[in-house]
Scaffold this motif. Sequence first.
Motif, mmCIF file in Angstrom:
data_model
loop_
_atom_site.group_PDB
_atom_site.id
_atom_site.type_symbol
_atom_site.label_atom_id
_atom_site.label_comp_id
_atom_site.label_asym_id
_atom_site.label_seq_id
_atom_site.Cartn_x
_atom_site.Cartn_y
_atom_site.Cartn_z
ATOM 1 N N SER A 133 -0.275 -1.452 2.261
ATOM 2 C CA SER A 133 0.539 -2.515 1.680
ATOM 3 C C SER A 133 0.560 -2.396 0.161
ATOM 4 O O SER A 133 -0.383 -1.877 -0.447
ATOM 5 N N ASN A 134 1.610 -2.909 -0.455
ATOM 6 C CA ASN A 134 1.671 -2.998 -1.922
ATOM 7 C C ASN A 134 1.247 -4.383 -2.400
ATOM 8 O O ASN A 134 1.368 -4.712 -3.577
ATOM 9 N N GLN A 135 0.761 -5.188 -1.491
ATOM 10 C CA GLN A 135 0.313 -6.533 -1.787
ATOM 11 C C GLN A 135 -1.215 -6.611 -1.675
ATOM 12 O O GLN A 135 -1.793 -5.896 -0.857
ATOM 13 N N PRO A 136 -1.873 -7.467 -2.488
ATOM 14 C CA PRO A 136 -1.333 -8.362 -3.513
ATOM 15 C C PRO A 136 -1.337 -7.781 -4.931
ATOM 16 O O PRO A 136 -1.749 -8.456 -5.885
ATOM 17 N N ILE A 169 -1.614 -12.756 -1.007
ATOM 18 C CA ILE A 169 -2.624 -12.365 -0.020
ATOM 19 C C ILE A 169 -2.201 -12.830 1.372
ATOM 20 O O ILE A 169 -2.291 -12.077 2.358
ATOM 21 N N THR A 170 -1.733 -14.077 1.459
ATOM 22 C CA THR A 170 -1.288 -14.602 2.753
ATOM 23 C C THR A 170 -0.098 -13.806 3.269
ATOM 24 O O THR A 170 0.022 -13.539 4.474
ATOM 25 N N TYR A 171 0.804 -13.409 2.379
ATOM 26 C CA TYR A 171 1.934 -12.567 2.769
ATOM 27 C C TYR A 171 1.420 -11.236 3.322
ATOM 28 O O TYR A 171 1.888 -10.749 4.361
ATOM 29 N N MET A 172 0.465 -10.621 2.626
ATOM 30 C CA MET A 172 -0.122 -9.372 3.081
ATOM 31 C C MET A 172 -0.807 -9.537 4.434
ATOM 32 O O MET A 172 -0.691 -8.681 5.317
ATOM 33 N N GLY A 192 -5.142 -3.269 1.844
ATOM 34 C CA GLY A 192 -4.534 -4.223 0.927
ATOM 35 C C GLY A 192 -4.722 -3.747 -0.497
ATOM 36 O O GLY A 192 -5.762 -3.175 -0.840
ATOM 37 N N ASP A 193 -3.748 -3.986 -1.360
ATOM 38 C CA ASP A 193 -3.716 -3.399 -2.704
ATOM 39 C C ASP A 193 -4.147 -4.421 -3.757
ATOM 40 O O ASP A 193 -3.527 -5.478 -3.889
ATOM 41 N N ASP A 194 -5.189 -4.101 -4.526
ATOM 42 C CA ASP A 194 -5.648 -4.970 -5.622
ATOM 43 C C ASP A 194 -6.031 -6.363 -5.128
ATOM 44 O O ASP A 194 -5.496 -7.371 -5.581
ATOM 45 N N MET A 195 -6.984 -6.414 -4.228
ATOM 46 C CA MET A 195 -7.453 -7.690 -3.677
ATOM 47 C C MET A 195 -8.959 -7.778 -3.834
ATOM 48 O O MET A 195 -9.701 -6.948 -3.315
ATOM 49 N N ASN A 237 4.809 -11.931 -6.512
ATOM 50 C CA ASN A 237 6.103 -12.555 -6.257
ATOM 51 C C ASN A 237 6.455 -12.611 -4.770
ATOM 52 O O ASN A 237 7.608 -12.786 -4.398
ATOM 53 N N ARG A 238 5.460 -12.452 -3.915
ATOM 54 C CA ARG A 238 5.666 -12.558 -2.473
ATOM 55 C C ARG A 238 4.906 -13.770 -1.939
ATOM 56 O O ARG A 238 3.885 -14.173 -2.481
ATOM 57 N N GLY A 239 5.403 -14.313 -0.852
ATOM 58 C CA GLY A 239 4.720 -15.435 -0.225
ATOM 59 C C GLY A 239 5.115 -16.773 -0.815
ATOM 60 O O GLY A 239 5.953 -16.866 -1.721
ATOM 61 N N ASP A 240 4.504 -17.822 -0.313
ATOM 62 C CA ASP A 240 4.832 -19.204 -0.674
ATOM 63 C C ASP A 240 3.757 -19.783 -1.587
ATOM 64 O O ASP A 240 2.735 -20.293 -1.126
ATOM 65 N N ALA A 241 3.981 -19.699 -2.907
ATOM 66 C CA ALA A 241 2.994 -20.219 -3.860
ATOM 67 C C ALA A 241 2.862 -21.733 -3.780
ATOM 68 O O ALA A 241 1.827 -22.287 -4.178
#
Length: 475
Positions: free
Chosen positions: A167-170, A210-213, A35-38, A175-179
Amino acid sequence: MRRLLLLPAIALITTLTLIAPTHAADQPNFLVFVGDDMTWTDAGCFGNSEVRTPHIDQLAREGMRLTACFTPAPMCSPTRQALYTGLFPVRNGAHPNHSRIHEGLRTMPHYLGDLGYRVALTGKRHFGPNESYPFEFLGKNKNPDFDAIGKFVRDAGSAPWCLMVCSNQPHTPWNRGDAEAYPPQSLTLPPYMVDTPATRKGLSQYYAEITYMDGELGRCLDILDESGQRDRTCVVFLSEQGSSFPHCKWTLYDTGIKAAGVVVWPGVVEPGTTSDALISYVDLLPTMIEAAGSTPSDEFDGRSFLKVLDGSQQQHRETIFAVQTTRGIIKGSEAYGIRCVRDGRYKYILNLNAENEFSNTVSQDGNIFASWKRKARNDPEAAELVESYVRRPEVEFYDLESDPFELNNLAADPTPAQKDRMAELRSRLNAWMAQQGDDGAATEMQALERMSPRSADGYRRWRAQQRRSGADSAD
């Protein structure tokens, strides 16, 4: 002298002796998800009850949580290249961001390829030069290609394989996932954050990503289950360096360099276990080599922690080391090098350019940090957090048992026992820097030479613009 110190790294090309296992059936597959930047705390199984990470949490139930796993740098490129070489950033040549390793160094695809593995990568790369990383690339962008992952796993047959899913997230932008699943006002802020609407909105978006990742991880596990290869696969989850909030990425606080690590390996790793052994990213490649039935060279900076995974050993390293090179990053300081050493309780941080102001995209134009500065005008606690982010003394020293977020620097007034420990850790840091060929501030000033020409030129243009405007007078 410095050239001689770097020769052992280059010698990996010719001196590594590999002992191949008798047949492929003895070799596990490796699925490594990064995971990226978590920030390491931001998963349910690592203590955050607000962020939803069902697949990471499931892995923790099935395997071992590594609660003292560390990256060797708080930036993407140095961290990943240390992972793939088993060498720390200054020694492998990739200590700045957007950097490249020394010509001729061998990397993960070479070592595991020699042992009969197909070695592939999908998602984010951020390394160089390309010819030093002969992965089988799946997909063409920063996001994992799940169709290609499925085909790779199905086509492997009985041959062993290693797949890096990056992954490129988070990573920002969030801008991914359900905020909407994370109402800002309902969230609990850690003590290193200033409570502003911008902070809460950013945290909501970050948690959603994070949840998207975590969902991406779930898709990988589904593919693995469908292939019927789960029982012969060692699955590793790593969170990389910290998030883009202040006090995290680009710093050597634990929120910048500590990683959430989970390993699942049926028949080897006991389910539902935890290890607090000190482990570095550079240790993963030697561990994979040993797990594949070979003997890793002692010229790696990393050391296999296979015995930690199988439960036969409780400890691994006495100390953890890390570096930060701000020179060359987007909107970074002219120079702000940082080095640190950490044991199981204390951390010693050396700010090589403490006379300068610490600068990056967060402090220069981030709307979150801007909201902190506005609040700091009338809030002493906010003012202290803002000031300590951009200006720091040469030495920082923290008791991580009583101060896990490193907010109370003890360097100016240590107890006698703490003073002795400071001296011991500084001695170890000096010895490590010498072994790495790290000349401190001089090494920082050479950072642009290790970067891609495009990134180095972009940084030079920005610094020239700053000098013309007088904006960097503090440096």
